[in-house]
Scaffold this active site. Structure first.
Site, PDB file in Angstrom:
ATOM      1  N   LYS A  97      49.276  29.616  54.489  1.00 57.54           N
ATOM      2  CA  LYS A  97      49.673  30.987  54.794  1.00 57.54           C
ATOM      3  C   LYS A  97      48.918  31.529  56.009  1.00 57.54           C
ATOM      4  O   LYS A  97      49.519  32.117  56.915  1.00 57.54           O
ATOM      5  CB  LYS A  97      49.374  31.853  53.567  1.00 57.54           C
ATOM      6  CG  LYS A  97      49.924  33.232  53.615  1.00 57.54           C
ATOM      7  CD  LYS A  97      49.508  34.014  52.381  1.00 57.54           C
ATOM      8  CE  LYS A  97      49.888  33.301  51.083  1.00 57.54           C
ATOM      9  NZ  LYS A  97      49.524  34.076  49.893  1.00 57.54           N
ATOM     10  N   LYS A 109      40.572  29.942  46.911  1.00 60.20           N
ATOM     11  CA  LYS A 109      41.057  30.772  45.795  1.00 60.20           C
ATOM     12  C   LYS A 109      40.071  30.658  44.654  1.00 60.20           C
ATOM     13  O   LYS A 109      39.348  29.665  44.541  1.00 60.20           O
ATOM     14  CB  LYS A 109      42.439  30.273  45.325  1.00 60.20           C
ATOM     15  CG  LYS A 109      43.247  31.347  44.640  1.00 60.20           C
ATOM     16  CD  LYS A 109      43.945  32.245  45.640  1.00 60.20           C
ATOM     17  CE  LYS A 109      44.735  33.343  44.971  1.00 60.20           C
ATOM     18  NZ  LYS A 109      45.589  34.063  45.943  1.00 60.20           N
ATOM     19  N   THR A 193      50.648  43.667  51.118  1.00 62.55           N
ATOM     20  CA  THR A 193      51.448  42.494  50.725  1.00 62.55           C
ATOM     21  C   THR A 193      52.920  42.878  50.644  1.00 62.55           C
ATOM     22  O   THR A 193      53.790  42.205  51.226  1.00 62.55           O
ATOM     23  CB  THR A 193      50.943  41.930  49.386  1.00 62.55           C
ATOM     24  OG1 THR A 193      49.568  41.604  49.550  1.00 62.55           O
ATOM     25  CG2 THR A 193      51.714  40.695  48.975  1.00 62.55           C
TER      26      THR A 193
HETATM   27  P1  NAD Z   1      49.352  42.731  39.843  1.00 66.46           P
HETATM   28  O1  NAD Z   1      48.407  42.308  38.764  1.00 66.46           O
HETATM   29  O2  NAD Z   1      49.114  44.030  40.525  1.00 66.46           O
HETATM   30  O3  NAD Z   1      50.847  42.767  39.276  1.00 66.46           O
HETATM   31  C1  NAD Z   1      51.427  41.710  38.600  1.00 66.46           C
HETATM   32  C2  NAD Z   1      52.657  42.260  37.891  1.00 66.46           C
HETATM   33  O4  NAD Z   1      53.363  41.181  37.310  1.00 66.46           O
HETATM   34  C3  NAD Z   1      52.336  43.239  36.775  1.00 66.46           C
HETATM   35  O5  NAD Z   1      53.275  44.292  36.787  1.00 66.46           O
HETATM   36  C4  NAD Z   1      52.529  42.408  35.518  1.00 66.46           C
HETATM   37  O6  NAD Z   1      52.905  43.181  34.396  1.00 66.46           O
HETATM   38  C5  NAD Z   1      53.639  41.501  35.959  1.00 66.46           C
HETATM   39  N1  NAD Z   1      53.713  40.261  35.201  1.00 66.46           N
HETATM   40  C6  NAD Z   1      52.714  39.510  34.684  1.00 66.46           C
HETATM   41  N2  NAD Z   1      53.227  38.461  34.016  1.00 66.46           N
HETATM   42  C7  NAD Z   1      54.565  38.559  34.133  1.00 66.46           C
HETATM   43  C8  NAD Z   1      55.642  37.770  33.676  1.00 66.46           C
HETATM   44  N3  NAD Z   1      55.420  36.687  32.939  1.00 66.46           N
HETATM   45  N4  NAD Z   1      56.901  38.171  33.986  1.00 66.46           N
HETATM   46  C9  NAD Z   1      57.108  39.290  34.736  1.00 66.46           C
HETATM   47  N5  NAD Z   1      56.132  40.061  35.193  1.00 66.46           N
HETATM   48  C10 NAD Z   1      54.879  39.706  34.891  1.00 66.46           C
HETATM   49  O7  NAD Z   1      49.379  41.507  40.860  1.00 66.46           O
HETATM   50  P2  NAD Z   1      49.807  41.506  42.383  1.00 66.46           P
HETATM   51  O8  NAD Z   1      48.575  41.629  43.197  1.00 66.46           O
HETATM   52  O9  NAD Z   1      50.948  42.421  42.601  1.00 66.46           O
HETATM   53  O10 NAD Z   1      50.288  39.993  42.529  1.00 66.46           O
HETATM   54  C11 NAD Z   1      51.608  39.589  42.179  1.00 66.46           C
HETATM   55  C12 NAD Z   1      51.915  38.271  42.858  1.00 66.46           C
HETATM   56  O11 NAD Z   1      51.776  38.460  44.266  1.00 66.46           O
HETATM   57  C13 NAD Z   1      50.990  37.111  42.496  1.00 66.46           C
HETATM   58  O12 NAD Z   1      51.714  35.904  42.529  1.00 66.46           O
HETATM   59  C14 NAD Z   1      49.977  37.123  43.612  1.00 66.46           C
HETATM   60  O13 NAD Z   1      49.375  35.846  43.789  1.00 66.46           O
HETATM   61  C15 NAD Z   1      50.884  37.484  44.759  1.00 66.46           C
HETATM   62  N6  NAD Z   1      50.164  38.025  45.907  1.00 66.46           N
HETATM   63  C16 NAD Z   1      49.455  39.184  45.799  1.00 66.46           C
HETATM   64  C17 NAD Z   1      48.777  39.635  46.927  1.00 66.46           C
HETATM   65  C18 NAD Z   1      48.021  40.929  46.898  1.00 66.46           C
HETATM   66  O14 NAD Z   1      47.479  41.302  47.943  1.00 66.46           O
HETATM   67  N7  NAD Z   1      47.999  41.662  45.816  1.00 66.46           N
HETATM   68  C19 NAD Z   1      48.788  38.906  48.104  1.00 66.46           C
HETATM   69  C20 NAD Z   1      49.548  37.741  48.182  1.00 66.46           C
HETATM   70  C21 NAD Z   1      50.223  37.310  47.061  1.00 66.46           C
END
Ligand code: NAD
Length: 434
Positions: A97, A109, A193
């Site tokens: 990335k 990570k 993001t």
């Molecule tokens: P977060 O914890 O803020 O939100 C995750 C959400 O997913 C929550 O609403 C949770 O209830 C939901 N969730 C959990 N398990 C689930 C399931 N089985 N089915 C449906 N929903 C489910 O996390 P985030 O930071 O928003 O991250 C979400 C994704 O984005 C992850 O894959 C993370 O690696 C990726 N990501 C996040 C960032 C960042 O800056 N936050 C950056 C790059 C990638």
């Protein structure tokens, strides 16, 4: 090939993409081989004194996949299903990335095997500080810089920065990104993001000549990233017709008022279809939907924004969206990818679509090192330029070679990683024929 009867090792599955993408770059085979092996892996046990006086030991991991292009960079995840293979895969994706969007970091990570919802806030703080004490010698502002991921947030980053600063004997905000603003966080990091994914969608909208009000969107995972991309698309007139969290989802063909959904979800932790005027919210009609059903909705854009491996060969042929925007890391298995490609579904790959977060993390690190802070408009403008430029470079590479955007994204990343690794010398250089 199935990916559901026997669950593939997620890291082995992730690195399968390398060989395919390598055909479209001039990367040296040695450089490619290097990327198949994480540079350093550390596993720690974190003893935590619980509120009732008992002691619990938690397992934690930190993986630095590659740091040829800069310090390792990547979030820390708190989840009961964290394991080493997952952390390795997530670190590998970070390497790709950072290279895909051209920021000078490698990939890393971390993760702790914990269900954070079962811990009190004090227990979470002890766990977070304990993890930093265990990995302090392994991370550093110029070696490995953590950030938030699933179920970790700005406050946890603040505790971790504070703990590292105590061990380091000086305030060290540049050790971690995604911090609260008063502790050295960057303006614009919180929604970066989702905003990065939004900028990718806007480029595609321009190419396709879309009218936003004609486009329907479903978002799986209504957390930090999912909420931000939904809010920005909603502001432009896109119809967000389904959203979900870990407990399930809601669907409404007319579309949701996204700010109201966000307000209620963040106040009550419940996902309810509401419409809010100021502090007054009223329920609106919506149907319940499972997370599996959400993925198969007939929408224009599907945004998986929760966890990995949700699009597999078990459901890939049922996906009806025209475009999948991978805000989550690794939502699609490599076998499912082939099915989506055959169905001519355009996938904006995770290493591009969710790179806005790490890009603004890079800005945060730069600001911490310089001690000079930018305003939010400056952050967004710089993010916009990077996301639009890299989206178009990858889109054009895909069109040029008639390949999918994921393969093009990896090839684009490998161009940068390959030249960095080759700059240190490969077999042909040492043999004298290179
Ligand atoms: P977060 O914890 O803020 O939100 C995750 C959400 O997913 C929550 O609403 C949770 O209830 C939901 N969730 C959990 N398990 C689930 C399931 N089985 N089915 C449906 N929903 C489910 O996390 P985030 O930071 O928003 O991250 C979400 C994704 O984005 C992850 O894959 C993370 O690696 C990726 N990501 C996040 C960032 C960042 O800056 N936050 C950056 C790059 C990638």
């Amino acid at each position: 090939m199935s990916d559901t009867t026997t669950t593939p090792d997620i890291f082995d599955d992730a690195i399968k993409r390398l060989d395919e993408a390598a055909q479209y770059t001039a990367i040296d085979p040695e450089a490619l081989e290097k990327l198949k092996h994480p540079k350093i892996i550390i596993q720690v046990s974190i003893p935590v004194r619980m509120d009732d006086g008992s002691l619990r030991i938690f397992d934690g991991y930190r993986v630095r996949h590659d740091d040829t292009r800069g310090p390792g960079k990547g979030g820390i995840r708190y989840h009961q299903d964290v394991d080493l293979a997952e952390v390795k895969a997530l670190a590998f994706w970070m390497t790709c990335k950072c290279a895909a969007v051209g920021i000078p970091f490698g990939g890393a990570k971390g993760g702790i095997v914990v269900n954070p919802k079962e811990l009190s806030r004090l227990e979470l703080e002890r766990l977070s500080r304990g993890f930093i004490r265990q990995i302090a010698d392994f991370i550093g502002p110029d070696t490995d810089v953590p950030a938030p991921d699933v179920y970790t947030n700005a406050m946890i980053m603040g505790w971790m920065m504070d703990e590292y600063s105590k061990l380091n004997g000086r305030r060290t905000p540049e050790i971690i990104t995604g911090k609260p603003i008063p502790l050295g966080g960057s303006l614009g990091r919180n929604d970066a993001t989702g905003r990065g994914a939004y900028y990718c969608i806007k480029e595609y909208e321009r190419i396709k000549g879309w009218k936003p009000e004609d486009i329907t969107v479903a978002v799986q995972g209504f957390g930090n990233a999912g909420q931000a991309v939904a809010r920005l698309l909603h502001e432009d007139g896109y119809r967000i017709i389904a959203v979900s969290d870990s407990r399930g989802g809601i669907v409404r063909p007319e579309g949701f008022d996204v700010p109201s959904l966000i307000h209620v979800k963040n106040e009550s932790r419940e996902l309810r279809a509401v419409y809010c005027h100021g502090a007054f919210c009223e329920l609106v009609q919506a149907d319940s939907i499972t997370n599996a059903e959400l993925l198969e909705l007939d929408v224009d854009i599907l945004i998986p924004a929760a966890l990995e491996n949700v699009i597999t060969t078990a459901n890939a042929d049922k996906i009806k969206a025209d475009v999948v925007v991978e805000v989550a890391n690794g939502p699609t298995t490599s076998a499912a990818d082939k099915v989506l490609r055959d169905k001519e579904i355009l996938v904006m790959p995770d290493i591009l679509a969710n790179a806005g977060g790490v890009t603004v993390s890079y800005f945060e690190w730069v600001q911490n090192k310089a001690g000079f802070y930018w305003d939010e408009a400056d952050v967004q403008q710089r993010l916009h330029k990077i996301m639009a430029d890299e989206f178009n470079a990858i889109y054009e590479k895909a069109a040029h070679h008639t390949i999918d955007m994921r393969t093009a994204g990896y090839a684009h990343a490998l161009d940068r990683i390959g030249t960095a690794i080759e700059s240190q010398g490969t077999q042909s250089y040492f043999r004298g024929d290179g």
